[in-house]
Design a protein around this motif. Structure first.
Motif, PDB file in Angstrom:
ATOM      1  N   ASP A   1      16.320  24.208  -9.169  1.00  0.00           N
ATOM      2  CA  ASP A   1      16.264  24.927 -10.437  1.00  0.00           C
ATOM      3  C   ASP A   1      15.027  24.501 -11.215  1.00  0.00           C
ATOM      4  O   ASP A   1      14.992  23.394 -11.758  1.00  0.00           O
ATOM      5  N   GLY A   2      14.002  25.339 -11.229  1.00  0.00           N
ATOM      6  CA  GLY A   2      12.811  25.087 -12.029  1.00  0.00           C
ATOM      7  C   GLY A   2      11.732  24.250 -11.387  1.00  0.00           C
ATOM      8  O   GLY A   2      10.561  24.575 -11.490  1.00  0.00           O
ATOM      9  N   ASP A   3      12.080  23.141 -10.728  1.00  0.00           N
ATOM     10  CA  ASP A   3      11.079  22.252 -10.147  1.00  0.00           C
ATOM     11  C   ASP A   3      11.698  21.510  -8.965  1.00  0.00           C
ATOM     12  O   ASP A   3      12.858  21.109  -9.025  1.00  0.00           O
ATOM     13  N   ASP A   4      10.915  21.340  -7.913  1.00  0.00           N
ATOM     14  CA  ASP A   4      11.425  20.658  -6.716  1.00  0.00           C
ATOM     15  C   ASP A   4      10.944  19.211  -6.623  1.00  0.00           C
ATOM     16  O   ASP A   4      11.250  18.519  -5.668  1.00  0.00           O
ATOM     17  N   ARG A   5      10.187  18.749  -7.601  1.00  0.00           N
ATOM     18  CA  ARG A   5       9.688  17.369  -7.555  1.00  0.00           C
ATOM     19  C   ARG A   5      10.846  16.387  -7.577  1.00  0.00           C
ATOM     20  O   ARG A   5      11.863  16.624  -8.216  1.00  0.00           O
ATOM     21  N   ASP A   6      10.642  15.257  -6.883  1.00  0.00           N
ATOM     22  CA  ASP A   6      11.636  14.189  -6.880  1.00  0.00           C
ATOM     23  C   ASP A   6      10.911  12.846  -6.798  1.00  0.00           C
ATOM     24  O   ASP A   6       9.674  12.800  -6.830  1.00  0.00           O
ATOM     25  N   ALA A   7      11.651  11.766  -6.666  1.00  0.00           N
ATOM     26  CA  ALA A   7      11.060  10.423  -6.647  1.00  0.00           C
ATOM     27  C   ALA A   7      10.096  10.227  -5.482  1.00  0.00           C
ATOM     28  O   ALA A   7       9.153   9.439  -5.582  1.00  0.00           O
ATOM     29  N   ILE A   8      10.290  10.944  -4.392  1.00  0.00           N
ATOM     30  CA  ILE A   8       9.408  10.806  -3.228  1.00  0.00           C
ATOM     31  C   ILE A   8       7.974  11.199  -3.584  1.00  0.00           C
ATOM     32  O   ILE A   8       7.012  10.638  -3.054  1.00  0.00           O
ATOM     33  N   ASP A   9       7.804  12.135  -4.498  1.00  0.00           N
ATOM     34  CA  ASP A   9       6.465  12.579  -4.875  1.00  0.00           C
ATOM     35  C   ASP A   9       5.598  11.450  -5.425  1.00  0.00           C
ATOM     36  O   ASP A   9       4.375  11.510  -5.326  1.00  0.00           O
ATOM     37  N   GLU A  10       6.217  10.418  -5.976  1.00  0.00           N
ATOM     38  CA  GLU A  10       5.437   9.303  -6.518  1.00  0.00           C
ATOM     39  C   GLU A  10       4.712   8.530  -5.412  1.00  0.00           C
ATOM     40  O   GLU A  10       3.642   7.975  -5.640  1.00  0.00           O
ATOM     41  N   ALA A  11       5.281   8.492  -4.212  1.00  0.00           N
ATOM     42  CA  ALA A  11       4.680   7.739  -3.103  1.00  0.00           C
ATOM     43  C   ALA A  11       4.104   8.640  -2.014  1.00  0.00           C
ATOM     44  O   ALA A  11       3.353   8.172  -1.162  1.00  0.00           O
TER      45      ALA A  11
ATOM     46  N   THR B   1       1.237  23.789   2.199  1.00  0.00           N
ATOM     47  CA  THR B   1       1.344  22.387   1.810  1.00  0.00           C
ATOM     48  C   THR B   1       2.514  21.719   2.520  1.00  0.00           C
ATOM     49  O   THR B   1       3.456  22.377   2.976  1.00  0.00           O
ATOM     50  N   VAL B   2       2.443  20.414   2.603  1.00  0.00           N
ATOM     51  CA  VAL B   2       3.524  19.558   3.080  1.00  0.00           C
ATOM     52  C   VAL B   2       3.240  18.182   2.496  1.00  0.00           C
ATOM     53  O   VAL B   2       2.112  17.899   2.078  1.00  0.00           O
ATOM     54  N   ARG B   3       4.239  17.340   2.425  1.00  0.00           N
ATOM     55  CA  ARG B   3       4.019  15.970   1.961  1.00  0.00           C
ATOM     56  C   ARG B   3       4.563  15.005   3.003  1.00  0.00           C
ATOM     57  O   ARG B   3       5.485  15.346   3.760  1.00  0.00           O
ATOM     58  N   ILE B   4       3.960  13.812   3.055  1.00  0.00           N
ATOM     59  CA  ILE B   4       4.441  12.773   3.969  1.00  0.00           C
ATOM     60  C   ILE B   4       4.582  11.477   3.189  1.00  0.00           C
ATOM     61  O   ILE B   4       3.897  11.263   2.182  1.00  0.00           O
ATOM     62  N   HIS B   5       5.498  10.632   3.661  1.00  0.00           N
ATOM     63  CA  HIS B   5       5.633   9.308   3.053  1.00  0.00           C
ATOM     64  C   HIS B   5       6.246   8.346   4.063  1.00  0.00           C
ATOM     65  O   HIS B   5       6.963   8.756   4.986  1.00  0.00           O
ATOM     66  N   GLU B   6       5.934   7.072   3.874  1.00  0.00           N
ATOM     67  CA  GLU B   6       6.491   6.025   4.718  1.00  0.00           C
ATOM     68  C   GLU B   6       7.728   5.475   4.016  1.00  0.00           C
ATOM     69  O   GLU B   6       7.631   4.859   2.955  1.00  0.00           O
ATOM     70  N   ALA B   7       8.906   5.695   4.605  1.00  0.00           N
ATOM     71  CA  ALA B   7      10.171   5.276   4.001  1.00  0.00           C
ATOM     72  C   ALA B   7      10.442   3.792   4.240  1.00  0.00           C
ATOM     73  O   ALA B   7      11.049   3.121   3.400  1.00  0.00           O
ATOM     74  N   GLU B   8      10.021   3.315   5.384  1.00  0.00           N
ATOM     75  CA  GLU B   8      10.118   1.900   5.741  1.00  0.00           C
ATOM     76  C   GLU B   8       9.024   1.644   6.766  1.00  0.00           C
ATOM     77  O   GLU B   8       8.483   2.604   7.319  1.00  0.00           O
ATOM     78  N   PRO B   9       8.663   0.401   7.012  1.00  0.00           N
ATOM     79  CA  PRO B   9       7.538   0.150   7.924  1.00  0.00           C
ATOM     80  C   PRO B   9       7.679   0.901   9.254  1.00  0.00           C
ATOM     81  O   PRO B   9       8.682   0.761   9.957  1.00  0.00           O
ATOM     82  N   GLY B  10       6.690   1.738   9.541  1.00  0.00           N
ATOM     83  CA  GLY B  10       6.653   2.497  10.788  1.00  0.00           C
ATOM     84  C   GLY B  10       7.419   3.808  10.781  1.00  0.00           C
ATOM     85  O   GLY B  10       7.234   4.635  11.661  1.00  0.00           O
ATOM     86  N   VAL B  11       8.296   4.015   9.814  1.00  0.00           N
ATOM     87  CA  VAL B  11       9.119   5.234   9.757  1.00  0.00           C
ATOM     88  C   VAL B  11       8.586   6.147   8.654  1.00  0.00           C
ATOM     89  O   VAL B  11       8.647   5.820   7.469  1.00  0.00           O
ATOM     90  N   TRP B  12       8.050   7.279   9.079  1.00  0.00           N
ATOM     91  CA  TRP B  12       7.463   8.249   8.160  1.00  0.00           C
ATOM     92  C   TRP B  12       8.315   9.518   8.142  1.00  0.00           C
ATOM     93  O   TRP B  12       8.967   9.855   9.130  1.00  0.00           O
ATOM     94  N   TRP B  13       8.260  10.204   7.020  1.00  0.00           N
ATOM     95  CA  TRP B  13       8.974  11.460   6.824  1.00  0.00           C
ATOM     96  C   TRP B  13       8.004  12.539   6.343  1.00  0.00           C
ATOM     97  O   TRP B  13       7.098  12.259   5.552  1.00  0.00           O
ATOM     98  N   GLY B  14       8.241  13.741   6.786  1.00  0.00           N
ATOM     99  CA  GLY B  14       7.563  14.915   6.266  1.00  0.00           C
ATOM    100  C   GLY B  14       8.578  15.754   5.519  1.00  0.00           C
ATOM    101  O   GLY B  14       9.750  15.798   5.906  1.00  0.00           O
TER     102      GLY B  14
END
Length: 185
Positions: free
Chosen positions: A44-54, A74-87
């Motif tokens: 609703d209105g915006d899809d941003r979440d805490a993941i966007d900060e990292a 567009t797509v975003r990626i982040h490392e959730a824990e050492p070696g484990v990345w998410w898109g």
């Protein structure tokens, strides 16, 4: 005199890269809102979440010759824990979805750039209707689940098919499939 309708011009050359400029980040956020809030109604209105900060945002920028025109994927990626990345939040502008190369190019840069940064496992929650695209790109289904009221797959990339890309800030060019010369019959 009858004029035939014509399709609007769409660029056929794209730079797929990390979003390094403020306008690229702003346009990527706008595209995500269009796709996930307005079109799909997932947020609703915006899809941003805490993941966007990292997260590292990745964009597909349409090119007019040598000049950047607009963010069309567009797509975003982040490392959730050492070696484990998410898109996550893979989005392509509606007019460019039939181009065919953009989603795959964004996925390629996402996984390959994470691979260059020490990724040993790359995961994504993929909407079920996009599962076939990911399977064609060497992803496997880990489990089925429901997120935001829709069926999703938890999927994992086969890193053997994604060699590390070290210069993701520059990225690479992707051409629209329909712009490639056709073979003579």
């Amino acid at each position: 005199m009858i004029f035939e309708p014509f399709r609007p011009f769409l660029p056929s050359d794209f730079q797929v890269k990390f979003a390094t400029a403020t306008w690229e980040r702003r346009c990527a956020a706008h595209l995500r809102r269009q796709v996930f809030c307005e079109e799909q109604g997932l947020f609703d209105g915006d899809d941003r979440d805490a993941i966007d900060e990292a997260a590292i945002p990745i964009v597909a920028v349409s090119m007019l010759g040598l000049v950047a025109d607009d963010v069309v994927g567009t797509v975003r990626i982040h490392e959730a824990e050492p070696g484990v990345w998410w898109g996550s939040r893979l989005a392509v502008a509606a007019d460019y979805r039939k181009v065919g190369a953009l989603g795959a190019a964004l996925i390629r840069l996402a996984v390959s750039s994470a691979h260059a940064r020490g990724c040993t496992r790359f995961l994504a929650h993929v909407q079920a209707q996009n599962g076939l695209l990911f399977r064609r790109l060497h992803w496997g289904i880990v489990e089925e689940k429901e997120l935001h009221g829709r069926p999703h797959y938890l999927m994992q990339a086969d890193l053997a098919h994604y060699p590390p890309i070290l210069d993701a800030e520059t990225g690479f060019h992707a051409l629209a499939r329909n712009s490639l010369p056709r073979k003579a019959a």
